[in-house]
Design an enzyme around this catalytic site. Structure first.
Site, short mmCIF file in Angstrom:
data_model
loop_
_atom_site.label_atom_id
_atom_site.label_comp_id
_atom_site.label_asym_id
_atom_site.label_seq_id
_atom_site.Cartn_x
_atom_site.Cartn_y
_atom_site.Cartn_z
N CYS A 86 -6.70 19.27 1.00
CA CYS A 86 -5.66 18.19 0.46
C CYS A 86 -5.60 18.48 -1.11
CB CYS A 86 -6.26 16.96 0.79
SG CYS A 86 -5.57 15.50 -0.24
N GLU A 139 -11.64 -12.77 -11.89
CA GLU A 139 -11.15 -11.98 -10.62
C GLU A 139 -11.52 -12.86 -9.57
OE1 GLU A 139 -10.50 -8.67 -9.57
OE2 GLU A 139 -10.97 -9.52 -7.56
N CYS A 152 0.95 -1.54 -11.00
CA CYS A 152 1.18 -0.51 -10.22
C CYS A 152 2.11 -0.75 -9.44
CB CYS A 152 0.19 -0.27 -9.06
SG CYS A 152 -0.18 -1.90 -8.23
C1 LIG Z 1 -4.80 -3.57 -9.42
S1 LIG Z 1 -6.68 -4.38 -9.31
C2 LIG Z 1 -7.13 -4.13 -11.18
C3 LIG Z 1 -8.61 -4.23 -11.15
C4 LIG Z 1 -9.11 -3.77 -12.43
N1 LIG Z 1 -8.47 -4.36 -13.54
C5 LIG Z 1 -9.42 -2.45 -12.57
O1 LIG Z 1 -8.19 -1.80 -13.21
O2 LIG Z 1 -9.96 -1.68 -12.15
C6 LIG Z 1 -6.26 -5.95 -9.20
C7 LIG Z 1 -7.36 -6.90 -8.96
O3 LIG Z 1 -6.91 -8.25 -8.87
C8 LIG Z 1 -7.91 -8.82 -7.93
N2 LIG Z 1 -6.80 -9.92 -7.31
C9 LIG Z 1 -6.01 -9.88 -6.37
N3 LIG Z 1 -5.68 -11.10 -6.10
C10 LIG Z 1 -6.03 -12.01 -7.06
C11 LIG Z 1 -5.96 -13.24 -7.34
N4 LIG Z 1 -5.01 -14.02 -6.67
N5 LIG Z 1 -6.65 -13.88 -8.20
C12 LIG Z 1 -7.46 -12.84 -9.02
N6 LIG Z 1 -7.70 -11.88 -8.77
C13 LIG Z 1 -6.93 -11.21 -7.67
C14 LIG Z 1 -8.18 -7.94 -6.94
O4 LIG Z 1 -9.32 -8.16 -6.38
C15 LIG Z 1 -8.32 -6.49 -7.87
O5 LIG Z 1 -9.58 -6.42 -8.20
#
Ligand SMILES: C[S@@+](CC[C@H](N)C(=O)[O-])C[C@H]1O[C@@H](n2cnc3c(N)ncnc32)[C@H](O)[C@@H]1O
Length: 448
Positions: free
Chosen positions: A175, A330, A402
């Site tokens: 991979c 979060e 993303c």
């Molecule tokens: C793209 S990840 C980013 C996490 C962190 N900022 C990082 O870079 O490692 C998105 C995060 O949003 C959280 N999340 C998803 N839906 C959510 C919600 N409705 N309210 C709060 N957090 C949420 C997920 O659990 C996840 O940890």
């Protein structure tokens, strides 16, 4: 007469049979690349998503399966006008493996494709005037986390990614994107999981490279017998795992099987031990690029910062290490608890709040008490939280995403409220796929 869905049932499994493509083979012209990296063509008014096809090419394809409003197809041969960006795939599994969709596109072609995807999303939201920085990429073999499918077949344990069309698991021999230590784990899993899974049994294996070895979470497998537990304890030893965790299918709770060393990762100078399977940025290089953009955007004089959708603290860690008091919000308990433990150990100023920011966004009145806000939602974006941000007047927002489309939609809410989109930085952590991330800075003068 039986209803259509009953007529088309597959007798063997009792599930509806997959719809049949209108033709098996066709010749089509690729007009552009779609968001998932497949070439888009048209056949009898229906879109065809062609794996291995590039814009400008005429290709002979085999139609494989229904995909959305059209059909997924595979390129058999390029008949006319091969793209100048076409290169030979680097991996023997490229034709079938669902892990990659763009091994046939040069690095420059991928950079152009992903940059264009961000540019188009910005233009659709009326944000085309903002400067777009050159894309940053991650090197081969840098993906630190993989989710492998595991099947116990008549030929032994098969482990790898699902094929692009269908549910067959590709038994991975190589991979090009995964970290070498993830690949080195595979033969040990083939051996070690044979006594754990019954014949025809299956599970998923989420493996993460940490500072102290691999953190392995096995999910969706059968309930464990005593013999299986013993075999897994042995696997933890032979594979020199940092941590091994099991979660049976249908279970909410995980069973810790081994913690031989702390499964820590460095989040911008803060050592955090994420919960098994927790979200982390896909590559250390991608993480470093995103952290650098966040730290560059937020002046060291900002003393109160909010990190929304904080996960385990990828941005909270470096900001707190630099001296800010960071409020991390979060939805999930476990990553916040991990961040809290790390912050206490590291003696940095972090407060955490468990909150669903989609249904209960942090209100504008609270947001305006911060010097800066970092926001990093999942793919669906953060519409309601962005509406509150737009009303808050907080002077600085750093947005990480993303999904260029939901990023642009949410950023537009802020620009309409008087924020300026200073720049957008694409970051590619997913070589050979259509994915691309962005980080962007939005600023506004203080409200009168
Ligand atoms: C793209 S990840 C980013 C996490 C962190 N900022 C990082 O870079 O490692 C998105 C995060 O949003 C959280 N999340 C998803 N839906 C959510 C919600 N409705 N309210 C709060 N957090 C949420 C997920 O659990 C996840 O940890």
């Amino acid at each position: 007469m039986k209803p259509a869905h009953a007529r088309s049932r597959d007798k063997n499994r009792g599930r509806p049979a997959a719809p049949r493509p209108p033709v098996e083979k066709a010749e089509v012209s690729i007009s552009r690349l779609g968001a998932q990296g497949e070439g888009i063509a048209e056949l009898n008014g229906q879109p065809i998503y062609v794996r291995g096809g590039l814009p400008g090419e005429t290709v002979r394809v085999t139609l494989l399966a229904r995909r959305g409003d059209g059909w997924l197809a595979r390129t058999d041969s390029v008949i006319a006008s091969p793209s100048p960006d076409r290169v030979s795939p680097v991996c023997r599994h490229a034709d079938r493996c669902g892990g990659c969709s763009l091994q046939h596109l040069s690095a420059e072609g991928q950079a152009a494709l992903k940059t264009e995807r961000v540019r188009r999303a910005m233009a659709r939201a009326g944000l085309e005037a903002a400067p777009l920085r050159p894309i940053l990429t991650s090197p081969p073999g840098s993906r630190r986390r993989a989710s492998f499918a595991v099947r116990h077949t008549a030929h032994g344990i098969v482990i790898g990614f699902n094929e692009a069309a269908g549910s067959t698991v590709i038994d991975l021999a190589e991979c090009p994107v995964s970290h070498p230590s993830l690949l080195a784990l595979l033969p040990l899993l083939r051996q070690g999981l044979a006594p754990v899974l019954p014949p025809a049994g299956r599970c998923d294996a989420v493996a993460t490279v940490t500072q102290n070895g691999i953190d392995l979470l096995l999910t969706d497998g059968p309930p464990l017998t005593l013999a299986a537990r013993e075999a897994l304890a042995e696997l933890a030893e032979t594979a020199n795992l940092a941590r091994l965790t099991w979660r049976s299918a249908g279970e909410r709770f995980e069973e810790p099987l081994a913690r031989r060393r702390p499964a820590t990762v460095d989040l911008g100078g803060l050592e955090v031990e994420p919960p098994p399977g927790a979200f982390l940025q896909a590559t250390p290089e991608g993480q470093a690029a995103l952290i650098a953009a966040v730290l560059d955007s937020i002046p060291a004089t900002a003393t109160r910062v909010a990190d929304l959708y904080a996960g385990c603290g990828t941005f909270t860690g470096p900001l707190a290490r630099r001296g800010a008091a960071v409020h991390a919000v979060e939805a999930l308990t476990a990553p916040l608890a991990a961040l809290d433990r790390a912050a206490r150990r590291g003696q940095v100023r972090v407060t955490t709040e468990e909150r669903d920011l989609d249904s209960e966004p942090l209100p504008a009145a609270l947001l305006k008490t911060f010097d800066a806000v970092v926001i990093d939602p999942p793919r669906a974006g953060a519409r309601r939280q962005s509406e509150e941000l737009a009303m808050s007047g907080v002077p600085l927002v750093v947005s990480i995403s993303c999904d260029p489309e939901t990023f642009a939609r949410d950023a537009r809410l802020l620009t309409e409220a008087g924020y300026r989109l200073d720049w957008v930085q694409p970051v590619d952590q997913f070589t050979f796929s259509g994915h691309v991330e962005v980080v962007a800075r939005l600023t506004r003068p203080p409200l009168a």
